[in-house]
Design a protein around this motif. Structure first.
Motif, PDB file in Angstrom:
ATOM      1  N   UNK A 135       0.823  -1.203   0.000  1.00 25.08           N
ATOM      2  CA  UNK A 135       0.000   0.000   0.000  1.00 25.08           C
ATOM      3  C   UNK A 135       0.863   1.263   0.000  1.00 25.08           C
ATOM      4  N   UNK A 136       1.962   1.195   0.712  1.00 22.44           N
ATOM      5  CA  UNK A 136       2.896   2.316   0.798  1.00 22.44           C
ATOM      6  C   UNK A 136       3.498   2.615  -0.576  1.00 22.44           C
ATOM      7  N   UNK A 137       3.862   1.557  -1.298  1.00 22.68           N
ATOM      8  CA  UNK A 137       4.477   1.722  -2.622  1.00 22.68           C
ATOM      9  C   UNK A 137       3.513   2.359  -3.621  1.00 22.68           C
ATOM     10  N   UNK A 138       2.220   2.167  -3.411  1.00 22.61           N
ATOM     11  CA  UNK A 138       1.229   2.724  -4.337  1.00 22.61           C
ATOM     12  C   UNK A 138       1.027   4.228  -4.140  1.00 22.61           C
ATOM     13  N   UNK A 139       1.540   4.774  -3.054  1.00 27.14           N
ATOM     14  CA  UNK A 139       1.398   6.204  -2.785  1.00 27.14           C
ATOM     15  C   UNK A 139       2.399   7.009  -3.597  1.00 27.14           C
ATOM     16  N   UNK A 140       2.072   8.264  -3.840  1.00 26.16           N
ATOM     17  CA  UNK A 140       3.056   9.107  -4.512  1.00 26.16           C
ATOM     18  C   UNK A 140       4.121   9.520  -3.491  1.00 26.16           C
ATOM     19  N   UNK A 141       5.294   9.925  -3.971  1.00 27.29           N
ATOM     20  CA  UNK A 141       6.401  10.250  -3.062  1.00 27.29           C
ATOM     21  C   UNK A 141       6.059  11.315  -2.018  1.00 27.29           C
ATOM     22  N   UNK A 143       3.150  11.816  -0.561  1.00 27.03           N
ATOM     23  CA  UNK A 143       2.373  11.179   0.503  1.00 27.03           C
ATOM     24  C   UNK A 143       3.252  10.280   1.367  1.00 27.03           C
ATOM     25  N   UNK A 144       4.216   9.599   0.743  1.00 27.38           N
ATOM     26  CA  UNK A 144       5.147   8.769   1.536  1.00 27.38           C
ATOM     27  C   UNK A 144       5.970   9.644   2.478  1.00 27.38           C
ATOM     28  N   UNK A 145       6.344  10.828   2.018  1.00 25.68           N
ATOM     29  CA  UNK A 145       7.093  11.765   2.872  1.00 25.68           C
ATOM     30  C   UNK A 145       6.230  12.220   4.048  1.00 25.68           C
ATOM     31  N   UNK A 146       4.963  12.502   3.785  1.00 20.86           N
ATOM     32  CA  UNK A 146       4.045  12.893   4.863  1.00 20.86           C
ATOM     33  C   UNK A 146       3.937  11.769   5.886  1.00 20.86           C
ATOM     34  N   UNK A 150       4.801  11.679   9.759  1.00 18.32           N
ATOM     35  CA  UNK A 150       3.757  11.288  10.708  1.00 18.32           C
ATOM     36  C   UNK A 150       4.224  10.144  11.601  1.00 18.32           C
ATOM     37  N   UNK A 151       5.010   9.224  11.059  1.00 23.64           N
ATOM     38  CA  UNK A 151       5.541   8.113  11.847  1.00 23.64           C
ATOM     39  C   UNK A 151       6.399   8.636  12.999  1.00 23.64           C
ATOM     40  N   UNK A 152       7.232   9.613  12.714  1.00 23.79           N
ATOM     41  CA  UNK A 152       8.063  10.225  13.739  1.00 23.79           C
ATOM     42  C   UNK A 152       7.200  10.911  14.792  1.00 23.79           C
ATOM     43  N   UNK A 153       6.200  11.624  14.340  1.00 23.16           N
ATOM     44  CA  UNK A 153       5.304  12.336  15.255  1.00 23.16           C
ATOM     45  C   UNK A 153       4.518  11.345  16.116  1.00 23.16           C
ATOM     46  N   UNK A 154       4.012  10.291  15.516  1.00 17.29           N
ATOM     47  CA  UNK A 154       3.283   9.277  16.286  1.00 17.29           C
ATOM     48  C   UNK A 154       4.189   8.644  17.342  1.00 17.29           C
ATOM     49  N   UNK A 155       5.433   8.423  16.992  1.00 19.62           N
ATOM     50  CA  UNK A 155       6.400   7.894  17.965  1.00 19.62           C
ATOM     51  C   UNK A 155       6.561   8.828  19.156  1.00 19.62           C
ATOM     52  N   UNK A 156       6.604  10.126  18.880  1.00 17.09           N
ATOM     53  CA  UNK A 156       6.694  11.108  19.968  1.00 17.09           C
ATOM     54  C   UNK A 156       5.433  11.088  20.826  1.00 17.09           C
TER      55      UNK A 156
END
Length: 160
Positions: A135-141, A143-146, A150-156
């Motif tokens: 699913x990640x690969x199907x996103x445009x670059x 959106x993957x950057x966002x 977001x992964x970093x923010x969720x970790x915080x």
């Protein structure tokens, strides 16, 4: 706080009306729902569907942390020791963990992963990674950057 002061900069398109800003409470609700749906979908990607999500979570802790006591597992899973003992019994019955006496303190019993448990954890993680990678690969670059941010923010958020 009023909705005006509690409103963030994102808007939700609504074809029947002009876009409006979502309140922080609405954004929080949408985030919660999205995270729960993603979590549910990932939990479905198990190599053994006979064990429960909580049993797999316990197996994952033992796999990651090494041999653990029932008390420590209960702390990690935020359940009572008797409840964890039932979970471990199910994992023992399935052949995924064993109990053994601690070499340093013969009064302690440690729970450790068997070879079969190791296979289940590795295969499940592989399936989950493949599910999300597709699913990640199907996103445009962009959106993957966002999502990377977001992964970093969720970790915080989790560390708070």
């Amino acid at each position: 706080m009023t909705d005006a002061t509690n409103t963030a900069a994102i808007t939700r398109p609504n074809p029947a009306a002009s876009p409006r800003r979502l309140t922080l409470a609405e954004q929080s609700t949408e985030l919660r729902i999205a995270v729960m749906r993603l979590s549910r979908r990932l939990r479905q990607q198990r190599s053994d569907t006979e064990i429960s999500a909580s049993q797999f979570s316990t197996l994952g802790w033992i796999h990651s942390e090494g041999p653990l006591t029932i008390g420590r597992l209960a702390e990690l899973e935020r359940v009572t020791a008797p409840s964890m003992n039932r979970t471990v019994n199910c994992l023992v019955d399935a052949g995924y963990v064993t109990r053994r006496t601690d070499d340093d303190d013969r009064r302690k019993v440690l729970v450790e992963v068997t070879e079969a448990g190791d296979v289940v954890v590795r295969e499940t993680r592989k399936r989950r990674d493949a599910w999300i990678a597709k699913r990640y690969a199907a996103l445009d670059p962009a959106d993957r950057e966002v999502l990377a941010r977001a992964t970093t923010i969720l970790g915080r958020l989790l560390d708070q």
